[in-house]
Scaffold this motif. Sequence first.
Motif, PDB file in Angstrom:
ATOM      1  N   ASP A   1       0.584 -10.061   9.079  1.00  0.00           N
ATOM      2  CA  ASP A   1      -0.023  -8.741   8.995  1.00  0.00           C
ATOM      3  C   ASP A   1       1.066  -7.682   8.992  1.00  0.00           C
ATOM      4  OD1 ASP A   1      -1.178  -6.254  10.776  1.00  0.00           O
ATOM      5  OD2 ASP A   1      -2.682  -7.068   9.416  1.00  0.00           O
ATOM      6  N   VAL A   2       0.944  -6.699   8.088  1.00  0.00           N
ATOM      7  CA  VAL A   2       1.993  -5.699   7.911  1.00  0.00           C
ATOM      8  C   VAL A   2       2.235  -4.884   9.175  1.00  0.00           C
ATOM      9  CG1 VAL A   2       0.327  -4.045   6.934  1.00  0.00           C
ATOM     10  CG2 VAL A   2       2.764  -3.763   6.481  1.00  0.00           C
ATOM     11  N   MET A   3       1.194  -4.519   9.896  1.00  0.00           N
ATOM     12  CA  MET A   3       1.366  -3.700  11.087  1.00  0.00           C
ATOM     13  C   MET A   3       2.084  -4.464  12.195  1.00  0.00           C
ATOM     14  SD  MET A   3       0.223  -0.948   9.949  1.00  0.00           S
ATOM     15  CE  MET A   3       0.409   0.047  11.426  1.00  0.00           C
ATOM     16  N   LEU A   4       1.789  -5.750  12.316  1.00  0.00           N
ATOM     17  CA  LEU A   4       2.465  -6.566  13.317  1.00  0.00           C
ATOM     18  C   LEU A   4       3.928  -6.782  12.961  1.00  0.00           C
ATOM     19  CD1 LEU A   4      -0.319  -9.230  14.006  1.00  0.00           C
ATOM     20  CD2 LEU A   4       0.271  -7.230  15.383  1.00  0.00           C
ATOM     21  N   LEU A   5       4.234  -6.922  11.671  1.00  0.00           N
ATOM     22  CA  LEU A   5       5.625  -7.066  11.246  1.00  0.00           C
ATOM     23  C   LEU A   5       6.419  -5.803  11.539  1.00  0.00           C
ATOM     24  CD1 LEU A   5       5.233  -8.936   7.835  1.00  0.00           C
ATOM     25  CD2 LEU A   5       6.336  -9.809   9.897  1.00  0.00           C
ATOM     26  N   LEU A   6       5.811  -4.656  11.332  1.00  0.00           N
ATOM     27  CA  LEU A   6       6.506  -3.402  11.618  1.00  0.00           C
ATOM     28  C   LEU A   6       6.836  -3.285  13.104  1.00  0.00           C
ATOM     29  CD1 LEU A   6       4.583  -0.840   9.358  1.00  0.00           C
ATOM     30  CD2 LEU A   6       6.847  -1.830   8.983  1.00  0.00           C
ATOM     31  N   LYS A   7       5.954  -3.772  13.950  1.00  0.00           N
ATOM     32  CA  LYS A   7       6.206  -3.722  15.397  1.00  0.00           C
ATOM     33  C   LYS A   7       7.358  -4.639  15.807  1.00  0.00           C
ATOM     34  CE  LYS A   7       1.452  -2.540  16.755  1.00  0.00           C
ATOM     35  NZ  LYS A   7       0.246  -2.995  17.494  1.00  0.00           N
ATOM     36  N   LEU A   8       7.579  -5.720  15.050  1.00  0.00           N
ATOM     37  CA  LEU A   8       8.638  -6.666  15.388  1.00  0.00           C
ATOM     38  C   LEU A   8      10.008  -6.218  14.883  1.00  0.00           C
ATOM     39  CD1 LEU A   8       6.943 -10.132  14.642  1.00  0.00           C
ATOM     40  CD2 LEU A   8       7.281  -9.029  16.860  1.00  0.00           C
ATOM     41  N   SER A   9      10.038  -5.309  13.931  1.00  0.00           N
ATOM     42  CA  SER A   9      11.303  -4.924  13.313  1.00  0.00           C
ATOM     43  C   SER A   9      12.176  -4.122  14.282  1.00  0.00           C
ATOM     44  CB  SER A   9      11.039  -4.099  12.056  1.00  0.00           C
ATOM     45  OG  SER A   9      12.249  -3.624  11.510  1.00  0.00           O
ATOM     46  N   CYS A  10      13.497  -4.366  14.194  1.00  0.00           N
ATOM     47  CA  CYS A  10      14.440  -3.579  14.995  1.00  0.00           C
ATOM     48  C   CYS A  10      15.086  -2.485  14.144  1.00  0.00           C
ATOM     49  CB  CYS A  10      15.507  -4.478  15.601  1.00  0.00           C
ATOM     50  SG  CYS A  10      16.367  -5.530  14.413  1.00  0.00           S
ATOM     51  N   SER A  11      14.572  -2.251  12.920  1.00  0.00           N
ATOM     52  CA  SER A  11      15.039  -1.164  12.062  1.00  0.00           C
ATOM     53  C   SER A  11      14.135   0.058  12.228  1.00  0.00           C
ATOM     54  CB  SER A  11      15.028  -1.608  10.593  1.00  0.00           C
ATOM     55  OG  SER A  11      15.801  -2.761  10.403  1.00  0.00           O
ATOM     56  N   ASP A  12      14.543   1.124  11.596  1.00  0.00           N
ATOM     57  CA  ASP A  12      13.720   2.335  11.566  1.00  0.00           C
ATOM     58  C   ASP A  12      12.578   2.107  10.581  1.00  0.00           C
ATOM     59  OD1 ASP A  12      12.621   4.829  11.599  1.00  0.00           O
ATOM     60  OD2 ASP A  12      14.295   5.837  10.597  1.00  0.00           O
TER      61      ASP A  12
ATOM     62  N   HIS B   1      10.032   4.229  10.042  1.00  0.00           N
ATOM     63  CA  HIS B   1       9.323   5.489   9.773  1.00  0.00           C
ATOM     64  C   HIS B   1       8.881   5.574   8.313  1.00  0.00           C
ATOM     65  CE1 HIS B   1       8.182   9.691  10.101  1.00  0.00           C
ATOM     66  NE2 HIS B   1       8.945   9.967   9.045  1.00  0.00           N
ATOM     67  N   LEU B   2       9.774   5.208   7.381  1.00  0.00           N
ATOM     68  CA  LEU B   2       9.440   5.286   5.956  1.00  0.00           C
ATOM     69  C   LEU B   2       8.297   4.338   5.621  1.00  0.00           C
ATOM     70  CD1 LEU B   2      10.010   6.307   3.098  1.00  0.00           C
ATOM     71  CD2 LEU B   2      11.744   4.499   2.874  1.00  0.00           C
ATOM     72  N   ASN B   3       8.358   3.123   6.147  1.00  0.00           N
ATOM     73  CA  ASN B   3       7.282   2.154   5.890  1.00  0.00           C
ATOM     74  C   ASN B   3       5.936   2.659   6.381  1.00  0.00           C
ATOM     75  OD1 ASN B   3       9.945   0.655   6.197  1.00  0.00           O
ATOM     76  ND2 ASN B   3       8.668  -0.989   5.389  1.00  0.00           N
TER      77      ASN B   3
ATOM     78  N   LEU C   1       0.598   4.807   5.398  1.00  0.00           N
ATOM     79  CA  LEU C   1      -0.488   5.729   5.731  1.00  0.00           C
ATOM     80  C   LEU C   1      -0.873   6.619   4.556  1.00  0.00           C
ATOM     81  CD1 LEU C   1       0.499   6.810   9.355  1.00  0.00           C
ATOM     82  CD2 LEU C   1      -1.417   5.362   8.688  1.00  0.00           C
ATOM     83  N   ILE C   2       0.131   7.143   3.841  1.00  0.00           N
ATOM     84  CA  ILE C   2      -0.154   8.098   2.760  1.00  0.00           C
ATOM     85  C   ILE C   2      -0.549   7.373   1.473  1.00  0.00           C
ATOM     86  CG2 ILE C   2       0.807   9.929   1.313  1.00  0.00           C
ATOM     87  CD1 ILE C   2       2.614  10.682   3.671  1.00  0.00           C
ATOM     88  N   GLU C   3       0.366   6.577   0.933  1.00  0.00           N
ATOM     89  CA  GLU C   3       0.092   5.907  -0.337  1.00  0.00           C
ATOM     90  C   GLU C   3      -0.947   4.802  -0.178  1.00  0.00           C
ATOM     91  OE1 GLU C   3       0.533   2.858  -3.401  1.00  0.00           O
ATOM     92  OE2 GLU C   3       1.039   2.661  -1.279  1.00  0.00           O
ATOM     93  N   GLY C   4      -0.784   3.997   0.891  1.00  0.00           N
ATOM     94  CA  GLY C   4      -1.757   2.930   1.125  1.00  0.00           C
ATOM     95  C   GLY C   4      -3.136   3.483   1.422  1.00  0.00           C
ATOM     96  N   GLY C   5      -3.174   4.574   2.205  1.00  0.00           N
ATOM     97  CA  GLY C   5      -4.458   5.205   2.494  1.00  0.00           C
ATOM     98  C   GLY C   5      -5.107   5.769   1.249  1.00  0.00           C
ATOM     99  N   LEU C   6      -4.278   6.330   0.355  1.00  0.00           N
ATOM    100  CA  LEU C   6      -4.797   6.885  -0.901  1.00  0.00           C
ATOM    101  C   LEU C   6      -5.395   5.789  -1.771  1.00  0.00           C
ATOM    102  CD1 LEU C   6      -4.982   9.572  -2.489  1.00  0.00           C
ATOM    103  CD2 LEU C   6      -2.832   8.925  -3.603  1.00  0.00           C
ATOM    104  N   VAL C   7      -4.719   4.652  -1.832  1.00  0.00           N
ATOM    105  CA  VAL C   7      -5.198   3.527  -2.635  1.00  0.00           C
ATOM    106  C   VAL C   7      -6.531   3.005  -2.112  1.00  0.00           C
ATOM    107  CG1 VAL C   7      -4.726   1.108  -3.233  1.00  0.00           C
ATOM    108  CG2 VAL C   7      -2.941   2.824  -3.488  1.00  0.00           C
ATOM    109  N   MET C   8      -6.707   3.034  -0.796  1.00  0.00           N
ATOM    110  CA  MET C   8      -7.957   2.547  -0.215  1.00  0.00           C
ATOM    111  C   MET C   8      -9.061   3.607  -0.246  1.00  0.00           C
ATOM    112  SD  MET C   8      -7.548  -0.586   0.606  1.00  0.00           S
ATOM    113  CE  MET C   8      -9.068  -0.789   1.521  1.00  0.00           C
ATOM    114  N   ILE C   9      -8.707   4.854   0.036  1.00  0.00           N
ATOM    115  CA  ILE C   9      -9.721   5.909   0.180  1.00  0.00           C
ATOM    116  C   ILE C   9     -10.269   6.359  -1.166  1.00  0.00           C
ATOM    117  CG2 ILE C   9     -10.069   8.298   0.919  1.00  0.00           C
ATOM    118  CD1 ILE C   9      -8.131   7.710   3.238  1.00  0.00           C
ATOM    119  N   THR C  10      -9.419   6.447  -2.198  1.00  0.00           N
ATOM    120  CA  THR C  10      -9.878   6.939  -3.505  1.00  0.00           C
ATOM    121  C   THR C  10     -11.028   6.096  -4.065  1.00  0.00           C
ATOM    122  OG1 THR C  10      -7.681   7.845  -3.977  1.00  0.00           O
ATOM    123  CG2 THR C  10      -9.167   7.523  -5.849  1.00  0.00           C
TER     124      THR C  10
END
Length: 312
Positions: free
Chosen positions: A180-191, A193-195, A200-209
Amino acid sequence: MTRANQSSVSEFLLLGLSRQPQQQQLLFGLFLSMYLATVLGNLLILLAISTDSRLHTPMYFFLSNLSFVDICFSSITVPKMLTNHILRSQTISFSGCLTQMYFLFEFADMDNFILAVMSYDRFVAVCHPLHYTTRMTPQLCALMVAGSWVIAVLNSLLHTLLMARLSFCADNRIPHFFCDVMLLLKLSCSDTHLNEMVFLIEGGLVMITPFVCILASYIHITCAVLRIPSTKGKWKAFSTCGSHLAVVSLFYGTIIAVYFNPSSSHSAEKDTVATVMYTVVTPMLNPFIYSLRNKDMKGALRKMIGRRTCST
């Protein structure tokens, strides 16, 4: 898509849904049954549509695409979970995890887009029935599906490439049965923020539109149906949309529960149940919803099964 040589983590551990041996056996049998039902049910839909000329219409063309996508969607996660259980292994390689995430995005997006395209088909059928054949041409239907694939592929590639640039330094345990993408982001030791911003913006747009398009279609459909004088006419018009509405409610309800609720209302158990719903249960229920509520589909299935029985 891999970056294993630049990260100290070369594989992840998929912890699954339970660590209790008895529960694992029960979950194995349950997921195996649901996966077989998903594949069999959607294959029957595909066979019925392809063999019955009466179903060679835009509505069933989109339904056949939805069935194909649902088979692929379930096949990305469930077989890996079942294989890990049989082999007594919880590992998935870094590249395998990114590949799984890529196809999860792609087929989730395709489910989303096809449901939106199907809502437009129902809008034209109910609100503009006299112009249905001239509007819903085979060329337009093929173009809408092809366009959906292009957007889904590009969106999946974007998120996967952004994930591949991250580093994973220590903890490699994923408390789920897929990457799961959200769980992978929590495990990362990198920044990350961009992901997170792109998700949230592009992925949300793809789902909401597409969701907004579905809402707009059904607002117009409801207004058109309410103008029909007879109760029988209203019921007949609404019945053509019932199966699609049921699938839309299942799909979007579970996704909203996982990704668009406040973080304070989240819990591991609720998120797990919701993700199982939209990755496993919804693809399994789709063929049953469409076949049980659709006279043409039931007739095509009976005809196909009867022909197979006679031939044997």
